[in-house]
Design a protein around this motif. Structure first.
Motif, PDB file in Angstrom:
ATOM      1  N   PHE A  16      45.426  31.261  33.896  1.00 31.21           N
ATOM      2  CA  PHE A  16      46.014  32.489  34.419  1.00 31.21           C
ATOM      3  C   PHE A  16      44.903  33.450  34.815  1.00 31.21           C
ATOM      4  O   PHE A  16      43.829  33.460  34.222  1.00 31.21           O
ATOM      5  N   ARG A  17      45.217  34.294  35.785  1.00 30.74           N
ATOM      6  CA  ARG A  17      44.343  35.431  36.084  1.00 30.74           C
ATOM      7  C   ARG A  17      44.885  36.607  35.293  1.00 30.74           C
ATOM      8  O   ARG A  17      45.899  37.192  35.645  1.00 30.74           O
ATOM      9  N   VAL A  18      44.191  36.921  34.212  1.00 29.30           N
ATOM     10  CA  VAL A  18      44.704  37.927  33.284  1.00 29.30           C
ATOM     11  C   VAL A  18      43.916  39.230  33.320  1.00 29.30           C
ATOM     12  O   VAL A  18      44.127  40.095  32.476  1.00 29.30           O
ATOM     13  N   ILE A  28      38.498  36.307  38.023  1.00 27.70           N
ATOM     14  CA  ILE A  28      38.337  34.921  37.600  1.00 27.70           C
ATOM     15  C   ILE A  28      39.592  34.469  36.864  1.00 27.70           C
ATOM     16  O   ILE A  28      40.396  35.284  36.418  1.00 27.70           O
ATOM     17  N   THR A  29      39.740  33.172  36.736  1.00 25.33           N
ATOM     18  CA  THR A  29      40.861  32.560  36.033  1.00 25.33           C
ATOM     19  C   THR A  29      40.407  32.146  34.641  1.00 25.33           C
ATOM     20  O   THR A  29      39.325  31.590  34.481  1.00 25.33           O
ATOM     21  N   ASN A  30      41.235  32.434  33.658  1.00 28.87           N
ATOM     22  CA  ASN A  30      40.977  31.992  32.288  1.00 28.87           C
ATOM     23  C   ASN A  30      41.962  30.890  31.945  1.00 28.87           C
ATOM     24  O   ASN A  30      43.133  30.957  32.320  1.00 28.87           O
ATOM     25  N   SER A  31      41.508  29.889  31.201  1.00 23.23           N
ATOM     26  CA  SER A  31      42.368  28.795  30.765  1.00 23.23           C
ATOM     27  C   SER A  31      42.271  28.671  29.251  1.00 23.23           C
ATOM     28  O   SER A  31      41.202  28.371  28.720  1.00 23.23           O
ATOM     29  N   ASP A  56      38.788  43.735  33.610  1.00 27.10           N
ATOM     30  CA  ASP A  56      39.100  44.625  34.730  1.00 27.10           C
ATOM     31  C   ASP A  56      40.324  45.451  34.344  1.00 27.10           C
ATOM     32  O   ASP A  56      41.449  44.964  34.373  1.00 27.10           O
ATOM     33  N   TRP A  57      40.094  46.709  33.975  1.00 26.95           N
ATOM     34  CA  TRP A  57      41.218  47.541  33.533  1.00 26.95           C
ATOM     35  C   TRP A  57      42.180  47.856  34.666  1.00 26.95           C
ATOM     36  O   TRP A  57      43.317  48.252  34.429  1.00 26.95           O
ATOM     37  N   ARG A  58      41.766  47.622  35.914  1.00 27.72           N
ATOM     38  CA  ARG A  58      42.647  47.882  37.048  1.00 27.72           C
ATOM     39  C   ARG A  58      43.426  46.639  37.489  1.00 27.72           C
ATOM     40  O   ARG A  58      44.218  46.694  38.426  1.00 27.72           O
ATOM     41  N   ALA A  59      43.228  45.527  36.810  1.00 23.65           N
ATOM     42  CA  ALA A  59      43.959  44.298  37.149  1.00 23.65           C
ATOM     43  C   ALA A  59      45.457  44.518  36.915  1.00 23.65           C
ATOM     44  O   ALA A  59      45.842  45.274  36.021  1.00 23.65           O
ATOM     45  N   PRO A  60      46.303  43.879  37.697  1.00 26.24           N
ATOM     46  CA  PRO A  60      47.750  44.115  37.585  1.00 26.24           C
ATOM     47  C   PRO A  60      48.307  43.933  36.168  1.00 26.24           C
ATOM     48  O   PRO A  60      49.096  44.765  35.710  1.00 26.24           O
ATOM     49  N   LEU A  61      47.918  42.879  35.475  1.00 21.91           N
ATOM     50  CA  LEU A  61      48.473  42.655  34.143  1.00 21.91           C
ATOM     51  C   LEU A  61      48.054  43.764  33.170  1.00 21.91           C
ATOM     52  O   LEU A  61      48.870  44.267  32.400  1.00 21.91           O
ATOM     53  N   ASN A  62      46.793  44.169  33.223  1.00 21.20           N
ATOM     54  CA  ASN A  62      46.334  45.236  32.329  1.00 21.20           C
ATOM     55  C   ASN A  62      47.018  46.560  32.637  1.00 21.20           C
ATOM     56  O   ASN A  62      47.361  47.322  31.735  1.00 21.20           O
TER      57      ASN A  62
END
Length: 134
Positions: free
Chosen positions: A122-124, A83-86, A37-43
């Motif tokens: 984390f939700r990355v 989604i969350t990645n671990s 998701d290029w619009r996600a806060p971290l990206n």
């Protein structure tokens, strides 16, 4: 069920892949797609230093563009959610936009502390889109 995980960014025409999935499914079948998701806060914070910005990704998605893609190929009851990645701490460090030498130093320190393989969720900036064939 047809799954496509971290693939749509790498194909020249994701609409063809999603359309083919729709054709192959029987009525009531489901597609599940995971993309960046290029619009996600971290990206958005990392901008051009985000690990999702590279020559291997032919396109990137937002929640609305993923929804439109699935719906435009005939999928119904489309849902899109983050989604969350671990992953192990060493992997998260490798993804950071730090100089390679500094990353390696941090990883060696984590290994000395015996926490390099510690998995952290984390939700990355990845999302799951699902839809059903009517």
């Amino acid at each position: 069920l047809i799954c496509s995980f971290m693939t749509l960014e790498h194909v020249s025409d994701p609409g063809v892949l999603v359309g083919d999935a729709h054709t192959l499914l029987e009525s009531g079948g489901m597609v599940a797609v995971v993309v960046h998701d290029w619009r996600a806060p971290l990206n958005r914070l990392l901008g051009l230093k985000s690990p999702i910005i590279d020559v291997e990704h032919l396109q990137l998605f937002s929640p609305s563009s993923l929804r439109r893609l699935l719906e435009s190929r005939g999928f119904r009851d489309v849902e899109v959610r983050s989604i969350t990645n671990s992953y192990a701490l060493r992997y998260w460090v490798r993804l950071t936009p730090l100089p390679v030498g500094l990353k390696n130093t941090i990883i060696r320190l984590l290994e000395c502390l015996r926490i390099a393989d510690l998995h952290l969720p984390f939700r990355v900036g990845n999302m799951l889109g699902t839809g059903f064939k009517a």
